[in-house]
Design an enzyme around this catalytic site. Sequence first.
Site, PDB file in Angstrom:
ATOM      1  N   SER A   1      24.088  43.789  49.176  1.00  0.00           N
ATOM      2  CA  SER A   1      24.881  44.365  49.780  1.00  0.00           C
ATOM      3  C   SER A   1      25.116  45.836  49.527  1.00  0.00           C
ATOM      4  CB  SER A   1      26.299  44.099  50.327  1.00  0.00           C
ATOM      5  OG  SER A   1      26.979  43.881  48.934  1.00  0.00           O
TER       6      SER A   1
ATOM      7  N   TYR B   1      29.945  40.098  29.246  1.00  0.00           N
ATOM      8  CA  TYR B   1      29.014  40.423  30.027  1.00  0.00           C
ATOM      9  C   TYR B   1      27.700  40.460  29.133  1.00  0.00           C
ATOM     10  CZ  TYR B   1      26.373  43.570  33.031  1.00  0.00           C
ATOM     11  OH  TYR B   1      25.278  44.205  33.729  1.00  0.00           O
TER      12      TYR B   1
ATOM     13  N   ALA C   1      27.178  38.206  26.797  1.00  0.00           N
ATOM     14  CA  ALA C   1      26.707  36.905  26.578  1.00  0.00           C
ATOM     15  C   ALA C   1      26.218  36.289  27.879  1.00  0.00           C
ATOM     16  CB  ALA C   1      28.100  36.117  26.299  1.00  0.00           C
TER      17      ALA C   1
END
Length: 247
Positions: free
Chosen positions: A14, A155, A157
């Site tokens: 989107s 984030y 990982a």
Amino acid sequence: MDLEGKCALITGGSRGIGKEIAISLAKKGVHVVINYTNNGEAAQETILEIESYNVKALAVKADVTIASEVEKMISIIDENFERIDILVNNAGVTRDNLLVRMKEEDWEKVMDVNLKGVFLCTKAIARKMMRQRYGKIINISSVVGIVGNAGQSNYCASKAGVIGFTKAMAKELAPKGINVNAIAPGFIETDMTTVLSEEVKKNLLGSIPLKKYGKAEDIANTVLFLSSELSSYITGQVISVDGGMAI
Ligand code: NAP
């Protein structure tokens, strides 16, 4: 490019990078399904833009972390599209904090969207691709999944996990005619990065050898390459698109 008439699913299509990927594919004659979870208005705007390139476009609201929603999305796709040739696992979120301050729910949210979401969508679409004996799966990782970043343990990982998953899938799906690769973007200007302070952005710029931020278009161009037969002998790879940040 040999993409005309193909069908693609872009998760998180989107806004931001996913939107640019969807539009770039549409410009090449690809029919596009975009997925989103909250922002129906942005999804509808993206759909109008995709349709202006005379291809089929469909927006499906589904949370990629919930198996039943992913399955429902697949059945809506099945009603409208004969096949899916290209899957771009792009949906992603951040919940940044230093480890000692990070809440368990922030760890789980990021792992769920960025890693479990990739697992669920790949599992659902790979079944179709295996029947077709053809497919291109492109997972959006991150430069920090390679080099790490303070304040983003969840984030990093999750994005490192995406790289391991990509390599495992490349081996598992190669005999079925499916290529699986990852892209590791650097700093790209989108809603995800506008929240960063000017100071953080300035420091980041200092760590980019090409001395400029990336654009969503840079990632979309790499997706076009990995979706096309120009990359047919490439699988299990991570392509850094980061101005040299990970060197
Ligand atoms: P963005 O502008 O924040 O857009 C995120 C997209 O993901 C939106 O379409 C959002 O849908 C969707 N999404 C979030 N949670 C979802 C869920 N549970 N189910 C389905 N869709 C969900 O992000 P972006 O910057 O374009 O990032 C796109 C990808 O690139 C992410 O994987 C990100 O980690 C990665 N990446 C970005 C950068 C960067 O610098 N921007 C760098 C490296 C990697 P709604 O519109 O409905 O909210």
